[in-house]
Design a protein around this motif. Structure first.
Motif, mmCIF file in Angstrom:
data_model
loop_
_atom_site.group_PDB
_atom_site.id
_atom_site.type_symbol
_atom_site.label_atom_id
_atom_site.label_comp_id
_atom_site.label_asym_id
_atom_site.label_seq_id
_atom_site.Cartn_x
_atom_site.Cartn_y
_atom_site.Cartn_z
ATOM 1 N N CYS A 142 7.480 10.511 6.514
ATOM 2 C CA CYS A 142 6.592 9.367 6.850
ATOM 3 C C CYS A 142 7.411 8.494 7.932
ATOM 4 C CB CYS A 142 6.222 8.611 5.890
ATOM 5 S SG CYS A 142 4.746 7.299 5.947
ATOM 6 N N PRO A 143 6.962 8.187 9.063
ATOM 7 C CA PRO A 143 7.532 7.528 10.165
ATOM 8 C C PRO A 143 7.525 5.917 9.702
ATOM 9 C CG PRO A 143 5.395 8.025 11.122
ATOM 10 C CD PRO A 143 5.731 8.847 9.815
ATOM 11 N N THR A 144 6.672 5.385 9.012
ATOM 12 C CA THR A 144 6.545 4.006 8.673
ATOM 13 C C THR A 144 7.151 3.643 7.101
ATOM 14 O OG1 THR A 144 4.206 4.209 8.247
ATOM 15 C CG2 THR A 144 4.833 3.677 10.547
ATOM 16 N N GLY A 145 7.732 4.830 6.339
ATOM 17 C CA GLY A 145 7.827 4.389 5.072
ATOM 18 C C GLY A 145 6.601 3.978 4.340
ATOM 19 N N ALA A 146 5.667 4.709 4.589
ATOM 20 C CA ALA A 146 4.483 4.307 3.559
ATOM 21 C C ALA A 146 4.561 5.407 2.464
ATOM 22 C CB ALA A 146 3.078 4.899 4.478
ATOM 23 N N ILE A 147 5.325 6.375 2.357
ATOM 24 C CA ILE A 147 5.275 7.058 1.357
ATOM 25 C C ILE A 147 6.547 6.883 0.398
ATOM 26 C CG2 ILE A 147 5.323 9.464 0.466
ATOM 27 C CD1 ILE A 147 3.827 10.411 2.966
ATOM 28 N N SER A 148 6.339 6.686 -0.903
ATOM 29 C CA SER A 148 7.335 6.268 -1.641
ATOM 30 C C SER A 148 7.253 7.222 -2.791
ATOM 31 C CB SER A 148 7.680 4.924 -1.782
ATOM 32 O OG SER A 148 6.528 4.565 -2.634
ATOM 33 N N ARG B 290 3.672 8.164 -3.497
ATOM 34 C CA ARG B 290 2.584 7.392 -3.391
ATOM 35 C C ARG B 290 2.217 6.697 -1.967
ATOM 36 N NH1 ARG B 290 2.891 2.660 -7.871
ATOM 37 N NH2 ARG B 290 0.734 3.102 -8.122
ATOM 38 N N VAL B 291 1.169 6.448 -1.388
ATOM 39 C CA VAL B 291 1.004 5.930 -0.428
ATOM 40 C C VAL B 291 0.586 4.563 -0.354
ATOM 41 C CG1 VAL B 291 -0.527 6.376 1.805
ATOM 42 C CG2 VAL B 291 0.168 8.373 0.329
ATOM 43 N N ASP B 292 1.238 3.815 0.475
ATOM 44 C CA ASP B 292 1.303 2.334 0.786
ATOM 45 C C ASP B 292 0.101 2.323 1.942
ATOM 46 O OD1 ASP B 292 0.870 -0.216 1.197
ATOM 47 O OD2 ASP B 292 3.175 -0.760 1.217
ATOM 48 N N ARG C 67 1.036 0.295 5.291
ATOM 49 C CA ARG C 67 1.903 0.787 6.291
ATOM 50 C C ARG C 67 1.353 2.194 6.743
ATOM 51 N NH1 ARG C 67 5.841 -2.311 6.498
ATOM 52 N NH2 ARG C 67 6.490 -1.023 8.348
ATOM 53 N N CYS C 68 0.522 2.881 6.334
ATOM 54 C CA CYS C 68 -0.054 4.177 6.717
ATOM 55 C C CYS C 68 -0.569 4.094 8.395
ATOM 56 C CB CYS C 68 -1.026 4.794 5.872
ATOM 57 S SG CYS C 68 -1.582 6.265 6.717
ATOM 58 N N ILE C 69 -0.135 4.857 9.358
ATOM 59 C CA ILE C 69 -0.679 4.670 10.623
ATOM 60 C C ILE C 69 -1.346 6.030 11.041
ATOM 61 C CG2 ILE C 69 1.380 3.189 11.473
ATOM 62 C CD1 ILE C 69 2.613 5.833 12.697
ATOM 63 N N HIS C 70 -1.736 6.692 10.121
ATOM 64 C CA HIS C 70 -2.693 7.892 10.299
ATOM 65 C C HIS C 70 -1.926 8.728 11.072
ATOM 66 C CE1 HIS C 70 -6.465 5.692 8.784
ATOM 67 N NE2 HIS C 70 -6.543 6.824 8.332
ATOM 68 N N CYS C 71 -0.766 9.095 10.990
ATOM 69 C CA CYS C 71 -0.132 9.897 12.108
ATOM 70 C C CYS C 71 -0.289 11.671 11.614
ATOM 71 C CB CYS C 71 1.401 9.734 12.105
ATOM 72 S SG CYS C 71 2.288 10.201 10.529
ATOM 73 N N PHE C 72 -0.841 11.663 10.155
ATOM 74 C CA PHE C 72 -1.330 13.081 9.743
ATOM 75 C C PHE C 72 0.070 13.967 9.488
ATOM 76 C CE2 PHE C 72 -5.301 11.637 11.278
ATOM 77 C CZ PHE C 72 -6.009 12.485 10.549
ATOM 78 N N ARG C 73 1.430 13.272 9.628
ATOM 79 C CA ARG C 73 2.569 14.115 9.315
ATOM 80 C C ARG C 73 2.571 14.700 7.875
ATOM 81 N NH1 ARG C 73 7.793 11.514 11.787
ATOM 82 N NH2 ARG C 73 8.485 13.597 11.456
ATOM 83 N N CYS C 74 2.093 14.001 7.090
ATOM 84 C CA CYS C 74 2.222 14.447 5.621
ATOM 85 C C CYS C 74 1.076 15.412 5.437
ATOM 86 C CB CYS C 74 2.073 13.311 4.817
ATOM 87 S SG CYS C 74 0.565 12.130 5.245
ATOM 88 N N CYS C 75 0.213 15.612 6.384
ATOM 89 C CA CYS C 75 -0.842 16.352 6.092
ATOM 90 C C CYS C 75 -0.694 17.774 6.857
ATOM 91 C CB CYS C 75 -2.217 16.092 6.455
ATOM 92 S SG CYS C 75 -3.487 16.819 6.738
ATOM 93 N N ASP D 293 -3.372 15.342 0.123
ATOM 94 C CA ASP D 293 -4.997 15.503 0.158
ATOM 95 C C ASP D 293 -5.247 14.568 0.972
ATOM 96 O OD1 ASP D 293 -5.100 17.697 -1.464
ATOM 97 O OD2 ASP D 293 -5.661 16.592 -3.319
ATOM 98 N N TRP D 294 -6.358 14.875 1.858
ATOM 99 C CA TRP D 294 -6.882 13.934 2.797
ATOM 100 C C TRP D 294 -8.274 13.271 2.085
ATOM 101 C CZ3 TRP D 294 -3.404 12.474 5.868
ATOM 102 C CH2 TRP D 294 -3.757 11.327 6.824
ATOM 103 N N LYS D 295 -8.411 11.988 1.808
ATOM 104 C CA LYS D 295 -9.669 11.508 1.104
ATOM 105 C C LYS D 295 -10.748 11.057 2.364
ATOM 106 C CE LYS D 295 -7.998 8.227 -1.401
ATOM 107 N NZ LYS D 295 -8.205 7.239 -2.492
HETATM 108 S S1 SF4 Z 1 -0.584 9.735 7.694
HETATM 109 FE FE1 SF4 Z 1 1.036 10.307 5.940
HETATM 110 S S2 SF4 Z 1 3.025 10.510 6.973
HETATM 111 FE FE2 SF4 Z 1 1.596 9.333 8.364
HETATM 112 S S3 SF4 Z 1 1.854 7.268 8.215
HETATM 113 FE FE3 SF4 Z 1 0.407 7.654 6.847
HETATM 114 S S4 SF4 Z 1 1.247 8.299 4.828
HETATM 115 FE FE4 SF4 Z 1 2.938 8.365 6.528
#
Ligand code: SF4
Length: 261
Positions: free
Chosen positions: A51-57, A64-66, A69-77, A85-87
């Motif tokens: 996660c590039p923005t530290g949204a996952i801890s 957990r996803v904050d 901070r999540c920028i929808h980059c889809f890297r965790c997907c 999972d994607w809701k």
């Molecule tokens: S989409 Fe996933 S990897 Fe990207 S910012 Fe959000 S939580 Fe982090």
């Protein structure tokens, strides 16, 4: 006359039926990643690092996803063997702890709310989504929301962008010039947390560092329906999303035994 205009005249304008009904059209929202539970320490650390923005801890066996901070980059997907999972959905807005509620206004005014939009250093994405609210498809006027250019007539201050240093004073001035009661809606990850811009040499950590925020709408950018949900939450016409501002969010359970710690 262009075929598009002709088609519109023939068929009429089709406006979304939200909020009376949920919008089911494809592509109206990118959805959000869901927290992952249970997860092994090793897998959780991989997701954290992705996660590039530290949204996952990783907390107590949960990735957990904050959303702030999540920028929808889809890297965790897409960038991992163990995707989150994607809701689907778009009802993401929530009230902050101690934020104003719709009760601030007499009920008679709930369908005549004026919104001042302030671009506080936005990249253009969130602002573009806000602009869509006035087009025939979303048509917020039918719900009693109106954009105003002056803070003197505004009930809701809608802020996009991380609040760059140069926008701190203008934002404060706009807020001060609004009559009370007034409500602040921060829209998009940058407005909520600084996103990819802050804290940095141009911005701090979002709108809350300058003025009090009442409603938060996550997303990067949030789709128009998420912003519309925020307006409905602000006026008490829809319940807020069940996640707490500044914290992680409800997750989903993945059955794979590979996840168990
Ligand atoms: S989409 Fe996933 S990897 Fe990207 S910012 Fe959000 S939580 Fe982090």
């Amino acid at each position: 006359m262009s075929p598009w205009v002709l088609n519109g005249l023939r068929r009429g304008v089709i406006t979304t039926s939200y909020p009376a009904h949920q919008e089911a059209a494809k592509g109206v929202s990118p959805g959000l990643p869901a927290s992952l539970v249970p997860v092994t320490e090793e897998a959780g650390r991989v997701l954290e690092a992705l996660c590039p923005t530290g949204a996952i801890s990783l907390e107590r066996g949960e990735a957990r996803v904050d959303y702030r901070r999540c920028i929808h980059c889809f890297r965790c997907c897409r960038g991992t063997d163990l995707p989150l999972d994607w809701k689907p959905g778009y009802e993401w807005a929530t009230l902050t702890t101690g934020g104003l509620s719709a009760a601030a206004w007499p009920k008679a005014f709930h369908k005549s709310m004026h919104i001042l939009v302030v671009d506080a250093g936005d990249c253009g994405a969130c602002l573009n989504e806000v602009k869509q609210l006035s087009n025939p498809y979303y048509n917020i006027h039918r719900l009693g929301f109106f954009i105003t250019p002056t803070p003197r007539k505004a009930d809701i201050l809608l802020v996009v962008g991380p609040v760059t240093d140069h926008m701190r004073l203008p934002l404060q001035a706009a807020y001060d010039a609004m009559p009370t009661p007034k409500l602040v809606m921060a829209v998009g990850a940058c407005a909520l947390s600084g996103g990819v811009f802050g804290p940095s040499f141009v911005a701090r950590g979002g709108v809350k560092d300058v003025i009090p925020v009442d409603v938060e709408v996550p997303g990067f950018p949030p789709p128009p329906l998420a912003i519309l949900h925020g307006l409905l939450v602000a006026t008490g016409r829809k319940p807020p999303a069940p996640w707490q501002a500044g914290t992680a969010v409800a997750g989903s359970t993945r059955p794979s035994s590979a996840l168990a710690g």
